[in-house]
Design a protein around this motif. Sequence first.
Motif, PDB file in Angstrom:
ATOM      1  N   VAL A 191      10.673 -76.166 -26.515  1.00  0.00           N
ATOM      2  CA  VAL A 191      10.932 -77.214 -25.527  1.00  0.00           C
ATOM      3  C   VAL A 191       9.753 -78.180 -25.489  1.00  0.00           C
ATOM      4  O   VAL A 191       9.930 -79.403 -25.447  1.00  0.00           O
ATOM      5  CB  VAL A 191      11.169 -76.604 -24.128  1.00  0.00           C
ATOM      6  CG1 VAL A 191      11.428 -77.704 -23.095  1.00  0.00           C
ATOM      7  CG2 VAL A 191      12.346 -75.640 -24.162  1.00  0.00           C
ATOM      8  N   ILE A 192       8.546 -77.620 -25.530  1.00  0.00           N
ATOM      9  CA  ILE A 192       7.350 -78.466 -25.551  1.00  0.00           C
ATOM     10  C   ILE A 192       7.332 -79.298 -26.831  1.00  0.00           C
ATOM     11  O   ILE A 192       7.046 -80.503 -26.806  1.00  0.00           O
ATOM     12  CB  ILE A 192       6.075 -77.594 -25.466  1.00  0.00           C
ATOM     13  CG1 ILE A 192       6.096 -76.743 -24.199  1.00  0.00           C
ATOM     14  CG2 ILE A 192       4.828 -78.471 -25.502  1.00  0.00           C
ATOM     15  CD1 ILE A 192       4.962 -75.735 -24.112  1.00  0.00           C
ATOM     16  N   VAL A 193       7.667 -78.648 -27.965  1.00  0.00           N
ATOM     17  CA  VAL A 193       7.738 -79.368 -29.235  1.00  0.00           C
ATOM     18  C   VAL A 193       8.760 -80.497 -29.141  1.00  0.00           C
ATOM     19  O   VAL A 193       8.504 -81.634 -29.558  1.00  0.00           O
ATOM     20  CB  VAL A 193       8.116 -78.410 -30.388  1.00  0.00           C
ATOM     21  CG1 VAL A 193       8.404 -79.190 -31.660  1.00  0.00           C
ATOM     22  CG2 VAL A 193       7.000 -77.402 -30.636  1.00  0.00           C
ATOM     23  N   GLY A 194       9.930 -80.167 -28.604  1.00  0.00           N
ATOM     24  CA  GLY A 194      10.993 -81.170 -28.496  1.00  0.00           C
ATOM     25  C   GLY A 194      10.628 -82.315 -27.580  1.00  0.00           C
ATOM     26  O   GLY A 194      10.847 -83.490 -27.904  1.00  0.00           O
ATOM     27  N   MET A 195      10.060 -81.991 -26.424  1.00  0.00           N
ATOM     28  CA  MET A 195       9.665 -83.035 -25.478  1.00  0.00           C
ATOM     29  C   MET A 195       8.560 -83.910 -26.062  1.00  0.00           C
ATOM     30  O   MET A 195       8.595 -85.143 -25.946  1.00  0.00           O
ATOM     31  CB  MET A 195       9.194 -82.411 -24.162  1.00  0.00           C
ATOM     32  CG  MET A 195      10.314 -82.005 -23.240  1.00  0.00           C
ATOM     33  SD  MET A 195      11.238 -83.455 -22.669  1.00  0.00           S
ATOM     34  CE  MET A 195      12.386 -82.681 -21.552  1.00  0.00           C
ATOM     35  N   GLY A 196       7.584 -83.258 -26.687  1.00  0.00           N
ATOM     36  CA  GLY A 196       6.528 -84.032 -27.323  1.00  0.00           C
ATOM     37  C   GLY A 196       7.072 -84.912 -28.427  1.00  0.00           C
ATOM     38  O   GLY A 196       6.664 -86.062 -28.594  1.00  0.00           O
ATOM     39  N   GLY A 197       8.028 -84.374 -29.173  1.00  0.00           N
ATOM     40  CA  GLY A 197       8.657 -85.163 -30.225  1.00  0.00           C
ATOM     41  C   GLY A 197       9.383 -86.377 -29.681  1.00  0.00           C
ATOM     42  O   GLY A 197       9.339 -87.467 -30.270  1.00  0.00           O
ATOM     43  N   MET A 198      10.040 -86.207 -28.547  1.00  0.00           N
ATOM     44  CA  MET A 198      10.739 -87.341 -27.935  1.00  0.00           C
ATOM     45  C   MET A 198       9.758 -88.376 -27.390  1.00  0.00           C
ATOM     46  O   MET A 198      10.029 -89.575 -27.415  1.00  0.00           O
ATOM     47  CB  MET A 198      11.662 -86.851 -26.816  1.00  0.00           C
ATOM     48  CG  MET A 198      12.878 -86.095 -27.305  1.00  0.00           C
ATOM     49  SD  MET A 198      13.845 -87.026 -28.521  1.00  0.00           S
ATOM     50  CE  MET A 198      13.404 -86.193 -30.051  1.00  0.00           C
ATOM     51  N   VAL A 199       8.620 -87.894 -26.870  1.00  0.00           N
ATOM     52  CA  VAL A 199       7.577 -88.837 -26.440  1.00  0.00           C
ATOM     53  C   VAL A 199       7.137 -89.680 -27.623  1.00  0.00           C
ATOM     54  O   VAL A 199       7.028 -90.911 -27.544  1.00  0.00           O
ATOM     55  CB  VAL A 199       6.371 -88.082 -25.826  1.00  0.00           C
ATOM     56  CG1 VAL A 199       5.183 -89.023 -25.657  1.00  0.00           C
ATOM     57  CG2 VAL A 199       6.757 -87.477 -24.488  1.00  0.00           C
TER      58      VAL A 199
END
Length: 503
Positions: free
Chosen positions: A236-244
């Motif tokens: 989730v952190i990876v995904g959120m950071g990726g979206m940022v």
Amino acid sequence: MSGIKKLAGQTLWYGVPTIASRFLGYLMNLSLPLLFAQPATTADLTQVYAIIPFLNVLFTYGLETAYFRFSQEGDKKKLYDTLSVSLIGSTILFTILLLLFRNTIARWASLENHPEYITLMAGIIFFDAISTLAFARLRQENRPKRYAFARIAGVVMNIAVVIIFLGFIHKYVQSHRDSFLGTIYNENNRISYYLIGNLCGSILTFFILRKEFTEIRFRFDAALWKKVMHYAYPLVIVGMGGMVNDMLSRLIYQHVVDLPEHEAKTQLGLFGQIYRIAVLVTIMIQAFRMAAEPFFFSRSKEENPQRTYARVMKFFVIACCFMFLFISLYIDVFAWFFEAIDKPAWMVGLNIVPLLALGNIFLGIYYNLSIWYKLSNKNMSGAFITLAGAVLTIVLNILLIPRLYYLGAAIATFSCYLFMMVVSYVMGQKHYPVPYARKKLITYIVLVVLLYLIHLGLVYLWPNRWFNLATATLLLGFFTWLIVRVEEKELKNMPVVGKLLYK
């Protein structure tokens, strides 16, 4: 080579529907300049589609990758049931929260004049999120026909609704103002029909996948769920950071640029369109990921899988290099198109497309490299890399957008993906060494950038359209010839390519 052939076959089966669906949607987005003369008109749509990926990450919280990981062991049916119950319950909860705070979200996103966009967005995310595991199951069970049909049918429905409302109904209402359709058709908010079409497509996809939902048994294994969540929460952190890293520039653009509101919306609309052209590269990357993720997990148990991963990376980079050359060498064709349809406002900023395209190639390489932390259960390391990239993105966007506008946003995106790629490679070689052909791949990337710059210089010296196209084609042909010569040993062993190139 058998592993590469299998991945190529899976990429074809699962990639073609992804490419087809995304390309159809991409063409629909490119139709915006045909319908709206001013880029500012499309700024709100760009804003909505910058929010949706963030919410998709939150709504699905890493369950897709976790499903592939844990389906390699234990009871697959119990896993599917447990994760489906979790996903459906959380999706309902998150959707209710979205609707309750609709007006607050609309104000925060500068959409206060159109809070209905948030309602439509909530519906799109709801149906997309609960379909996630059904699609993952089809991929894991190798059922490509059903997967392809569901994917493409949703996009076709999306396009059909948009064409009906913005084409046929729009023309009909022009001459029948007092008709029933004339009273319900919103002439002043035509952009909303893009979201309505998307919602209809998501609903149809859900309906097509109804069998996968009816097979869910509402049983919940708490111990299994906790085990999966321990693996998934860093994703989730990876995904959120990726979206940022991917979406932040469009999300905050209006808030950080020092321009009047209408001009800021114009800039955002232009940047959104520029980004749509650049992400032609990511269509191929996404198609590859659909096949690669389950493939990498299935190969991890075999002897020396790292050798296969290295060869996959080589062919992936070569394919990305061709995509970069195709976009960058023929970028002026887009300008001529906008000129031909008498929409000159949309021609602004096309020069930054190659920079964004190259950045997206780095992102694709990072996706390939990320297999090291997924296979070695070091997802938190991936999370830290992505968070570091997100911090870099935030800082650069805040510093550069007010000074350089969308060029600053493009530089921020490029820098972030370059940073993440390099850090992931260095860390991956320590924890899960893979013998990537590093020097050769760097050479290929540097070469295609040089070919683009040579073309840019030649066209600057003689800005003739036929000369432009001829030199672009010659340079693309040169790179093709070079790859055919350098990779002759590998390509000869490929069943179709080998016969075509080396008769």
